[in-house]
Structures are given as structure tokens and as C-alpha cells.
Design a protein around this motif. Structure first.
Motif, short mmCIF file in Angstrom:
data_model
loop_
_atom_site.label_atom_id
_atom_site.label_comp_id
_atom_site.label_asym_id
_atom_site.label_seq_id
_atom_site.Cartn_x
_atom_site.Cartn_y
_atom_site.Cartn_z
N GLN A 168 2.15 11.37 66.28
CA GLN A 168 1.60 10.36 67.19
C GLN A 168 0.08 10.44 67.23
N SER A 169 -0.45 11.64 67.40
CA SER A 169 -1.90 11.80 67.47
C SER A 169 -2.56 11.42 66.15
N LEU A 170 -1.97 11.86 65.04
CA LEU A 170 -2.54 11.56 63.74
C LEU A 170 -2.51 10.05 63.46
N ALA A 171 -1.46 9.40 63.91
CA ALA A 171 -1.37 7.95 63.73
C ALA A 171 -2.48 7.24 64.49
N LEU A 172 -2.74 7.66 65.72
CA LEU A 172 -3.79 7.03 66.53
C LEU A 172 -5.16 7.25 65.91
N GLU A 173 -5.39 8.44 65.38
CA GLU A 173 -6.69 8.77 64.81
C GLU A 173 -6.99 8.01 63.52
N ASN A 174 -5.93 7.57 62.82
CA ASN A 174 -6.14 7.03 61.47
C ASN A 174 -5.70 5.59 61.29
N ARG A 175 -5.28 4.94 62.36
CA ARG A 175 -4.75 3.59 62.21
C ARG A 175 -5.80 2.59 61.75
N HIS A 176 -7.08 2.87 62.01
CA HIS A 176 -8.15 1.97 61.58
C HIS A 176 -8.72 2.35 60.22
N HIS A 177 -8.09 3.32 59.56
CA HIS A 177 -8.57 3.78 58.26
C HIS A 177 -7.56 3.50 57.14
N GLY A 178 -6.57 2.67 57.44
CA GLY A 178 -5.59 2.32 56.42
C GLY A 178 -4.54 3.38 56.18
N VAL A 179 -4.47 4.37 57.07
CA VAL A 179 -3.51 5.46 56.91
C VAL A 179 -2.46 5.35 58.02
N HIS A 180 -1.21 5.20 57.63
CA HIS A 180 -0.10 5.15 58.59
C HIS A 180 0.61 6.50 58.63
N VAL A 181 0.95 6.94 59.82
CA VAL A 181 1.66 8.21 60.00
C VAL A 181 2.90 7.95 60.83
N CYS A 182 4.02 8.51 60.40
CA CYS A 182 5.28 8.30 61.12
C CYS A 182 6.09 9.59 61.17
N ALA A 183 6.58 9.93 62.35
CA ALA A 183 7.58 10.99 62.50
C ALA A 183 8.95 10.34 62.38
N LEU A 184 9.66 10.68 61.33
CA LEU A 184 11.00 10.14 61.10
C LEU A 184 12.01 11.06 61.76
N CYS A 185 12.85 10.50 62.63
CA CYS A 185 13.74 11.31 63.46
C CYS A 185 15.20 10.94 63.25
N PRO A 186 15.82 11.48 62.21
CA PRO A 186 17.26 11.25 62.03
C PRO A 186 18.08 12.15 62.94
N GLY A 187 19.32 11.76 63.11
CA GLY A 187 20.27 12.64 63.78
C GLY A 187 21.07 13.38 62.72
N PHE A 188 22.39 13.46 62.91
CA PHE A 188 23.22 14.14 61.92
C PHE A 188 23.24 13.33 60.63
N THR A 189 22.88 14.00 59.53
CA THR A 189 22.75 13.33 58.23
C THR A 189 23.55 14.10 57.19
N TRP A 190 24.30 13.37 56.36
CA TRP A 190 25.08 14.02 55.31
C TRP A 190 24.12 14.65 54.29
N SER A 191 24.12 15.95 54.20
CA SER A 191 23.26 16.68 53.27
C SER A 191 23.76 18.12 53.18
N GLU A 192 22.98 18.98 52.48
CA GLU A 192 23.34 20.39 52.37
C GLU A 192 22.89 21.19 53.58
N PHE A 193 22.18 20.57 54.52
CA PHE A 193 21.56 21.30 55.62
C PHE A 193 22.56 22.20 56.34
N HIS A 194 23.71 21.65 56.70
CA HIS A 194 24.67 22.41 57.50
C HIS A 194 25.45 23.42 56.66
N ASP A 195 25.48 23.22 55.34
CA ASP A 195 26.09 24.23 54.48
C ASP A 195 25.20 25.47 54.42
N VAL A 196 23.88 25.24 54.35
CA VAL A 196 22.93 26.34 54.27
C VAL A 196 22.95 27.16 55.56
N THR A 197 23.07 26.48 56.71
CA THR A 197 23.07 27.20 57.99
C THR A 197 24.45 27.75 58.36
#
Length: 268
Positions: A168-197
Motif C-alpha cells: 500500500q505504501s509503495l503504491a502511494l509513493e510510486n503511482r505518479h511515476h508509472g509504477v503500480h504495486v499490488c499485494a495479491l491476496c489469495p486464499g486456499f490455492t491448489w499448489s504444493e504449498f500444503h504438501d511441503v508443510t
């Protein structure tokens, strides 16, 4: 404006959401820098993306638990004359069990990978993006960063909450410089993540409507960062959970978290 073929650096690219980002961005005409520990998987992915989409994929094996890894990665890019247009900070994992169940070096490595490495990579690559007037940074966070902490996997939600606020902070600091920043927040996603843990059996009991596939998560993330959305929670179910968490009194929310943690967290 981006280069004719933007260059995207993706950490944790050997599987799951990271590999899905590589596939989707290559299909959209990007060249790639693929970063992970498993060289064989990265090379196989690079060859496949070149054959399918004509993407030039640079394989840079690295262990982001090494504090010197971010600097070494950027140095390697500079030596090859490569400039990064998209940074996808995706590398991550979970440490199962309670906080005192693991030795400190285990937690130190976790914090290096999930906090220090993405922050340093953004710091090292952001000036070039600003200078060129174009850049995209996607920090793969989690729905866990929006809801009360749970028992077990103690540092996971905390690290994801950090990525959300940082984005959020990085997005505010750079929105006028052509740089977009996004925190992508998935929930439970099919992947190897839960196998590893080692929690696959636990989370496998959750209803299917709570799950998304990695390709869907990635498409939502790319569209969100292009829109200039600083934080994006994927899927209607996850957005509903986030909204309910914000409306629920803290004491009740923590009680619910304690009850539900037993369903998908390893506590020993």
C-alpha cells in the motif's frame, strides 16, 4: 510505456503460483527471469515457455534464505544488461507447528525469504522502474494477512500482513511515476504449498468452494496490478471472508480463529 517484450522477474517460479505467473506472463508476450532453488524445474519451465510462446527465459537459481541472494540476483541481471519491468515476489512457504516448536534458524530463514528478500528486491529494482517511467510489482501476500492470527504457522499471517501494508505504501509513493504495486491476496490455492508443510490431509477436509486454482489467482493478480489496485483479494468467497473479519469484534474473531485453526493448522 513498457518494452516491446517486458521482462518479468518471478521468485518461487518452480511451482504453484510462481509457475502460473510465468506461464501467464509468457503468454502475454513477456520474457522472464525465473528464480527458485530447483534448477531442473526452472530449466524445464524455461524450455516449455520458449517452445510455446517464444519467451526468452533466464534461469537464475537462488536460495532467498541467503541474505546476499537479492544483491547477487540484481548484480547478475546488470552484468547481462537486463532491466526488469515486472517484479513478482512470490517465493514463500509455511513453518508448521507452534512458534516454540522450531529452532530460531528456521524462523530466521523464513523471515529472510518472506520479508527481507521481497523488500530488498523491490528496493533494488524500483529506481530503474521509476527512471523508465514504467514498472509493476506484485507482492504475493494472502487472505491470512487480513484475518486474525491463528495458532500454528505463527509467522505466516504476520509476514503477509507486512506485505499488504508495504505494498500500500509503495503504491502511494510510486503511482505518479508509472509504477503500480499490488499485494495479491489469495486464499486456499491448489499448489504444493500444503504438501511441503505437511498439512494436505488437514486442509483437504475444507469444502471445495473455498479453493481456487493458481491460474485463476494469477489472472486476477495481473489484472489488478494493471488497474493500479494496491491490494487485491482473489475470489468472491475470500472477499466475503475479509469483509466479515473486519466487521467481527476482535474477541469473537479470535475465538473463531482458535476454533477453526484446528481444521487446517498443525499445532504440534
Amino acid at each position: 510505456m513498457p518494452a516491446l517484450r517486458p521482462l518479468s522477474l518471478i521468485t518461487g517460479a518452480s511451482a504453484g503460483i510462481g509457475a502460473a505467473f510465468a506461464r501467464e506472463l509468457a503468454a502475454r508476450g513477456h520474457d522472464l527471469v525465473l528464480v527458485a532453488r530447483r534448477t531442473d524445474r526452472l530449466q524445464a519451465l524455461a524450455e516449455d515457455l520458449h517452445q510455446r510462446h517464444g519467451a526468452q527465459a533466464h534461469v537464475l537459481p537462488a536460495d532467498l534464505a541467503d541474505p546476499t541472494a537479492p544483491r547477487q540476483l540484481v548484480d547478475a541481471l546488470q552484468k547481462q544488461g537486463l532491466t526488469v519491468d515486472w517484479l513478482v515476489n512470490n517465493a514463500g512457504y509455511g513453518v508448521p507447528g507452534t512458534f516454540d516448536a522450531s529452532d530460531w534458524p528456521v524462523h530466521a530463514d523464513f523471515l529472510q525469504v518472506l520479508l527481507n528478500a521481497p523488500t530488498e528486491l523491490a528496493w533494488r529494482l524500483l529506481p530503474g522502474m521509476r527512471e523508465r517511467g514504467y514498472g509493476r510489482i506484485v507482492n504475493v501476500a494472502s487472505l491470512a494477512g487480513h484475518v486474525p492470527g491463528s495458532a500454528g504457522h505463527t509467522l505466516y499471517a504476520a509476514s503477509k500482513a507486512y506485505l499488504i501494508k508495504f505494498s500500500q505504501s509503495l503504491a502511494l509513493e510510486n503511482r505518479h511515476h508509472g509504477v503500480h504495486v499490488c499485494a495479491l491476496c489469495p486464499g486456499f490455492t491448489w499448489s504444493e504449498f500444503h504438501d511441503v508443510t505437511g498439512t494436505r490431509a488437514l486442509v483437504g477436509k475444507l469444502p471445495r468452494f473455498m479453493w481456487q486454482d493458481a491460474d485463476t489467482v494469477v489472472r486476477e493478480g495481473i489484472e489488478a496490478v494493471e488497474r493500479g489496485e494496491p491490494v487485491h483479494v482473489t475470489g468472491r468467497v475470500n472477499r466475503a471472508i475479509k469483509a466479515l473479519a473486519k466487521l467481527t469484534p476482535d474477541r469473537l474473531a479470535l475465538w473463531l480463529s482458535a476454533r477453526e485453526s484446528r481444521r487446517y493448522r498443525q499445532l504440534d
